[in-house]
Motif scaffolding. Structure first.
Motif, short mmCIF file in Angstrom:
data_model
loop_
_atom_site.label_atom_id
_atom_site.label_comp_id
_atom_site.label_asym_id
_atom_site.label_seq_id
_atom_site.Cartn_x
_atom_site.Cartn_y
_atom_site.Cartn_z
N ALA A 1 0.98 -1.35 -0.02
CA ALA A 1 -0.16 0.10 -0.27
C ALA A 1 0.79 1.01 0.05
O ALA A 1 -0.03 2.27 -0.91
N ARG A 2 2.26 1.45 0.61
CA ARG A 2 2.68 1.88 0.92
C ARG A 2 3.66 2.47 -0.40
O ARG A 2 3.63 3.84 -0.73
N ILE A 3 3.92 1.65 -1.71
CA ILE A 3 4.21 1.24 -2.42
C ILE A 3 3.07 2.47 -3.76
O ILE A 3 4.07 3.16 -4.65
N GLU A 4 2.49 1.16 -3.71
CA GLU A 4 0.81 2.23 -4.54
C GLU A 4 0.47 3.74 -3.91
O GLU A 4 1.05 4.50 -4.33
N ALA A 5 1.17 3.85 -2.72
CA ALA A 5 1.05 5.29 -2.70
C ALA A 5 1.54 6.58 -3.08
O ALA A 5 1.13 7.18 -3.59
N MET B 1 3.05 -5.90 -7.26
CA MET B 1 2.78 -7.10 -7.08
C MET B 1 3.47 -7.95 -6.15
O MET B 1 4.76 -7.64 -6.35
N ASP B 2 3.69 -8.62 -4.91
CA ASP B 2 4.00 -9.30 -4.13
C ASP B 2 4.91 -10.90 -4.71
O ASP B 2 3.92 -11.35 -4.61
N GLU B 3 5.52 -10.57 -4.75
CA GLU B 3 6.32 -11.74 -5.05
C GLU B 3 7.36 -12.50 -4.32
O GLU B 3 7.87 -13.40 -4.54
N SER B 4 6.96 -11.80 -2.73
CA SER B 4 7.78 -12.25 -1.87
C SER B 4 7.75 -14.39 -1.95
O SER B 4 8.44 -14.88 -1.38
N HIS B 5 6.45 -15.12 -2.03
CA HIS B 5 5.99 -16.04 -2.16
C HIS B 5 7.53 -17.43 -3.16
O HIS B 5 7.79 -17.90 -2.95
N LEU B 6 7.47 -16.69 -4.23
CA LEU B 6 8.44 -16.75 -4.89
C LEU B 6 9.81 -17.08 -4.34
O LEU B 6 10.74 -17.73 -5.02
N HIS B 7 10.19 -16.59 -3.44
CA HIS B 7 11.51 -16.55 -3.08
C HIS B 7 12.27 -16.80 -1.51
O HIS B 7 12.72 -16.79 -0.99
N GLU C 1 6.85 -9.38 1.45
CA GLU C 1 6.39 -8.00 1.79
C GLU C 1 8.49 -7.71 1.66
O GLU C 1 8.52 -7.04 2.28
N THR C 2 8.51 -8.88 1.07
CA THR C 2 10.32 -8.33 0.59
C THR C 2 10.72 -8.17 -0.66
O THR C 2 11.45 -7.55 -1.07
N HIS C 3 9.83 -8.71 -1.98
CA HIS C 3 10.44 -8.42 -3.02
C HIS C 3 8.73 -8.40 -4.24
O HIS C 3 8.00 -9.00 -3.88
N PHE C 4 9.11 -7.46 -4.59
CA PHE C 4 7.99 -6.24 -4.88
C PHE C 4 8.53 -6.89 -6.71
O PHE C 4 8.99 -6.01 -7.19
N ARG C 5 7.31 -6.70 -7.65
CA ARG C 5 7.02 -6.04 -8.96
C ARG C 5 6.39 -5.03 -9.52
O ARG C 5 5.28 -5.05 -9.08
N VAL C 6 6.97 -4.00 -9.44
CA VAL C 6 6.27 -2.50 -10.48
C VAL C 6 6.31 -2.73 -11.84
O VAL C 6 7.09 -3.01 -12.19
N ARG C 7 4.35 -2.69 -12.27
CA ARG C 7 4.03 -1.58 -13.70
C ARG C 7 3.62 -0.72 -13.59
O ARG C 7 2.81 -0.65 -13.31
N ILE C 8 3.94 -0.05 -14.30
CA ILE C 8 3.65 1.43 -13.97
C ILE C 8 3.85 2.25 -15.22
O ILE C 8 4.35 2.19 -16.37
N LEU D 1 13.09 -5.71 -6.09
CA LEU D 1 12.29 -4.24 -6.80
C LEU D 1 12.68 -4.71 -8.31
O LEU D 1 13.36 -4.18 -8.94
N ALA D 2 11.40 -5.36 -8.95
CA ALA D 2 11.00 -5.37 -10.42
C ALA D 2 10.34 -4.56 -10.85
O ALA D 2 9.64 -4.19 -10.30
N ILE D 3 11.15 -3.76 -12.12
CA ILE D 3 9.89 -2.68 -12.57
C ILE D 3 10.25 -2.93 -13.82
O ILE D 3 11.49 -2.97 -14.66
N ASP D 4 9.13 -2.44 -14.36
CA ASP D 4 9.11 -2.05 -15.90
C ASP D 4 7.80 -1.00 -15.80
O ASP D 4 6.49 -0.42 -15.49
N ALA D 5 8.28 0.11 -16.35
CA ALA D 5 8.41 2.00 -16.49
C ALA D 5 7.95 2.26 -17.54
O ALA D 5 9.36 2.12 -18.28
N ARG D 6 6.92 2.48 -18.57
CA ARG D 6 6.84 3.19 -19.22
C ARG D 6 6.27 4.17 -19.50
O ARG D 6 5.04 4.30 -18.95
N ALA D 7 5.83 4.68 -20.55
CA ALA D 7 5.72 6.03 -21.15
C ALA D 7 4.44 5.22 -21.97
O ALA D 7 4.24 5.03 -22.43
#
Length: 92
Positions: free
Chosen positions: A5-9, A23-29, A40-47, A79-85
């Motif tokens: 929620a903090r990341i989203e905000a 996306m919380d991908e902690s379970h994969l790690h 809540e340790t490993h996240f993927r952000v698509r923005i 933190l995995a990031i996919d950031a696009r315009a």
């Protein structure tokens, strides 16, 4: 407030994205370095945000990392990031 929620905000307030997925991908790690049983340790952000127009991929990642510096120094291990315009093909 959860880490997700903090990341989203934070990203919503700063970048006014058209699209945001956190996306919380902690379970994969589980069992890996930095993983905690409660998650809540490993996240993927698509923005997708107009704020990224004209920026290189590296600069986009730097901006996201700077905005999330507190989380990256604390509870977030990866933190995995996919950031696009908006005008880019292959938007997330």
């Amino acid at each position: 407030m959860s880490v997700r929620a903090r990341i989203e905000a934070t990203l919503t307030e700063a970048l006014k994205p058209e699209r945001l997925e956190v996306m919380d991908e902690s379970h994969l790690h589980a069992g890996h370095a930095g993983a905690r049983p409660e998650g809540e340790t490993h996240f993927r952000v698509r923005i997708v945000s107009g704020a990224f127009s004209g920026m290189s991929r590296v600069d986009r990642h730097r901006q996201v990392n700077a905005l999330l510096a507190a989380e990256l120094q604390g509870p977030v291990h990866a933190l995995a990031i996919d950031a696009r315009a908006p005008e880019e093909p292959g938007r997330p």
